[in-house]
Design an enzyme around this catalytic site. Sequence first.
Site, PDB file in Angstrom:
ATOM      1  N   GLY A  76     -46.865 -26.280  26.528  1.00 55.78           N
ATOM      2  CA  GLY A  76     -46.979 -24.949  27.110  1.00 55.78           C
ATOM      3  C   GLY A  76     -47.609 -24.888  28.487  1.00 55.78           C
ATOM      4  O   GLY A  76     -48.213 -23.878  28.854  1.00 55.78           O
ATOM      5  N   SER A  77     -47.450 -25.948  29.299  1.00 54.03           N
ATOM      6  CA  SER A  77     -48.078 -25.900  30.634  1.00 54.03           C
ATOM      7  C   SER A  77     -47.436 -24.841  31.517  1.00 54.03           C
ATOM      8  O   SER A  77     -48.114 -24.201  32.319  1.00 54.03           O
ATOM      9  CB  SER A  77     -48.013 -27.276  31.299  1.00 54.03           C
ATOM     10  OG  SER A  77     -46.730 -27.550  31.807  1.00 54.03           O
ATOM     11  N   ASN A  78     -46.137 -24.610  31.359  1.00 57.58           N
ATOM     12  CA  ASN A  78     -45.499 -23.537  32.145  1.00 57.58           C
ATOM     13  C   ASN A  78     -45.966 -22.174  31.643  1.00 57.58           C
ATOM     14  O   ASN A  78     -46.125 -21.241  32.437  1.00 57.58           O
ATOM     15  CB  ASN A  78     -43.978 -23.653  32.079  1.00 57.58           C
ATOM     16  CG  ASN A  78     -43.437 -24.631  33.108  1.00 57.58           C
ATOM     17  OD1 ASN A  78     -43.333 -24.289  34.283  1.00 57.58           O
ATOM     18  ND2 ASN A  78     -43.123 -25.827  32.690  1.00 57.58           N
ATOM     19  N   LYS A 131     -34.553 -25.633  22.349  1.00 58.51           N
ATOM     20  CA  LYS A 131     -33.419 -25.224  21.517  1.00 58.51           C
ATOM     21  C   LYS A 131     -32.460 -24.331  22.291  1.00 58.51           C
ATOM     22  O   LYS A 131     -32.837 -23.702  23.282  1.00 58.51           O
ATOM     23  CB  LYS A 131     -33.947 -24.476  20.273  1.00 58.51           C
ATOM     24  CG  LYS A 131     -34.700 -25.363  19.302  1.00 58.51           C
ATOM     25  CD  LYS A 131     -33.769 -26.378  18.669  1.00 58.51           C
ATOM     26  CE  LYS A 131     -34.477 -27.235  17.641  1.00 58.51           C
ATOM     27  NZ  LYS A 131     -33.587 -28.293  17.097  1.00 58.51           N
ATOM     28  N   ASN A 143     -35.030 -19.685  32.577  1.00 55.43           N
ATOM     29  CA  ASN A 143     -35.423 -21.030  32.145  1.00 55.43           C
ATOM     30  C   ASN A 143     -35.889 -21.803  33.364  1.00 55.43           C
ATOM     31  O   ASN A 143     -35.442 -21.553  34.488  1.00 55.43           O
ATOM     32  CB  ASN A 143     -34.241 -21.757  31.486  1.00 55.43           C
ATOM     33  CG  ASN A 143     -34.638 -23.137  30.972  1.00 55.43           C
ATOM     34  OD1 ASN A 143     -35.689 -23.300  30.355  1.00 55.43           O
ATOM     35  ND2 ASN A 143     -33.810 -24.132  31.266  1.00 55.43           N
ATOM     36  N   HIS A 179     -35.957 -25.602  34.745  1.00 54.64           N
ATOM     37  CA  HIS A 179     -35.402 -26.939  34.482  1.00 54.64           C
ATOM     38  C   HIS A 179     -36.032 -27.914  35.464  1.00 54.64           C
ATOM     39  O   HIS A 179     -36.096 -27.614  36.675  1.00 54.64           O
ATOM     40  CB  HIS A 179     -33.875 -26.916  34.623  1.00 54.64           C
ATOM     41  CG  HIS A 179     -33.234 -28.230  34.311  1.00 54.64           C
ATOM     42  ND1 HIS A 179     -33.096 -28.700  33.019  1.00 54.64           N
ATOM     43  CD2 HIS A 179     -32.743 -29.191  35.131  1.00 54.64           C
ATOM     44  CE1 HIS A 179     -32.527 -29.897  33.069  1.00 54.64           C
ATOM     45  NE2 HIS A 179     -32.302 -30.221  34.319  1.00 54.64           N
ATOM     46  N   ASP A 202     -28.409 -24.798  30.740  1.00 52.97           N
ATOM     47  CA  ASP A 202     -28.623 -25.097  32.174  1.00 52.97           C
ATOM     48  C   ASP A 202     -27.490 -24.631  33.078  1.00 52.97           C
ATOM     49  O   ASP A 202     -27.329 -25.154  34.179  1.00 52.97           O
ATOM     50  CB  ASP A 202     -28.816 -26.618  32.378  1.00 52.97           C
ATOM     51  CG  ASP A 202     -29.968 -27.147  31.548  1.00 52.97           C
ATOM     52  OD1 ASP A 202     -29.917 -28.322  31.167  1.00 52.97           O
ATOM     53  OD2 ASP A 202     -30.895 -26.366  31.264  1.00 52.97           O
ATOM     54  N   GLU A 208     -42.735 -26.756  39.239  1.00 59.01           N
ATOM     55  CA  GLU A 208     -42.395 -25.800  38.169  1.00 59.01           C
ATOM     56  C   GLU A 208     -43.453 -24.708  38.070  1.00 59.01           C
ATOM     57  O   GLU A 208     -43.143 -23.510  38.009  1.00 59.01           O
ATOM     58  CB  GLU A 208     -42.317 -26.527  36.829  1.00 59.01           C
ATOM     59  CG  GLU A 208     -41.200 -27.533  36.695  1.00 59.01           C
ATOM     60  CD  GLU A 208     -41.289 -28.276  35.386  1.00 59.01           C
ATOM     61  OE1 GLU A 208     -41.610 -27.649  34.356  1.00 59.01           O
ATOM     62  OE2 GLU A 208     -41.022 -29.486  35.383  1.00 59.01           O
TER      63      GLU A 208
HETATM   64  C1  GRF Z   1     -41.162 -29.188  31.518  1.00 60.53           C
HETATM   65  O1  GRF Z   1     -40.774 -30.313  32.279  1.00 60.53           O
HETATM   66  C2  GRF Z   1     -40.124 -28.107  31.691  1.00 60.53           C
HETATM   67  O2  GRF Z   1     -39.441 -28.179  32.910  1.00 60.53           O
HETATM   68  C3  GRF Z   1     -39.170 -28.390  30.603  1.00 60.53           C
HETATM   69  O3  GRF Z   1     -40.001 -28.730  29.497  1.00 60.53           O
HETATM   70  C4  GRF Z   1     -41.088 -29.506  30.025  1.00 60.53           C
HETATM   71  C5  GRF Z   1     -42.366 -29.186  29.302  1.00 60.53           C
HETATM   72  O4  GRF Z   1     -42.745 -27.887  29.626  1.00 60.53           O
HETATM   73  N1  GRF Z   1     -38.313 -27.242  30.375  1.00 60.53           N
HETATM   74  P1  GRF Z   1     -44.224 -27.327  29.263  1.00 60.53           P
HETATM   75  O5  GRF Z   1     -45.228 -28.273  29.885  1.00 60.53           O
HETATM   76  O6  GRF Z   1     -44.337 -27.305  27.761  1.00 60.53           O
HETATM   77  O7  GRF Z   1     -44.253 -25.959  29.880  1.00 60.53           O
END
Ligand code: GRF
Length: 205
Positions: A11-13, A90, A106, A108, A149, A178
């Site tokens: 969940g870093s994004n 998914k 999304n 990517h 995508d 990102e």
């Molecule tokens: C990231 O590289 C994102 O681009 C891809 O999933 C990876 C993990 O995302 N869609 P996150 O760190 O869990 O947000």
Amino acid sequence: MNLAVFASGRGSNFQAILRAIDDGRLSARVTLVLSNRSDAGALEIARARGIPAVHCSRKSFGSDSEFVTGMLAHLTDHRCDAIALAGYMKHVPAEVVAAYRNRITNIHPALLPAFGGAGMYGHHVHEAVYASGAKFSGATVHLVDEEYDRGPILLQEAVALDAEDTPDSIAAKVLTVEHRIYPIALQALAEGRIDIQGQRAWIRL
Ligand code: GRF
């Protein structure tokens, strides 16, 4: 804008989205975090913030249609206006894409249309970029349609690669991008600054 975040992993994004909201860079509220994995870090982050966090996986339902009904019910119950896929691994059911047409985004970890599509997720992307000898990689925010995508590209930012780069260092460079561009694209969605022309889209900055 009430935002649902769909995530499968750490969940870093999602955290970058929360930081942007806290800083006032993103005029939105995350009203739901949904994951296909009950152990997803993103669900823990949500719970710690008092944000409704649900596990919603096809495996928990008797049929595709019951799964879709369940997913749509979560979105309706939490009055979601839009959905941000943030490390969600998914496929989004076509009925959900239709119900939230041009309101699902999304992120990517490559410069689509290159290095995208089935199988191109997570570290596989950076390994393919590394193997190709590409001199740039980057991240793409796009609208989600029925295919992985493929939806209209909203925003991209490139990073330069060099001979010392490895798949891991490429992943780290791209992840920083990102986290920077996703909130910018989501703010454009929140403010209605996205112009869609068929398969193309542009943000009015
Ligand atoms: C990231 O590289 C994102 O681009 C891809 O999933 C990876 C993990 O995302 N869609 P996150 O760190 O869990 O947000």
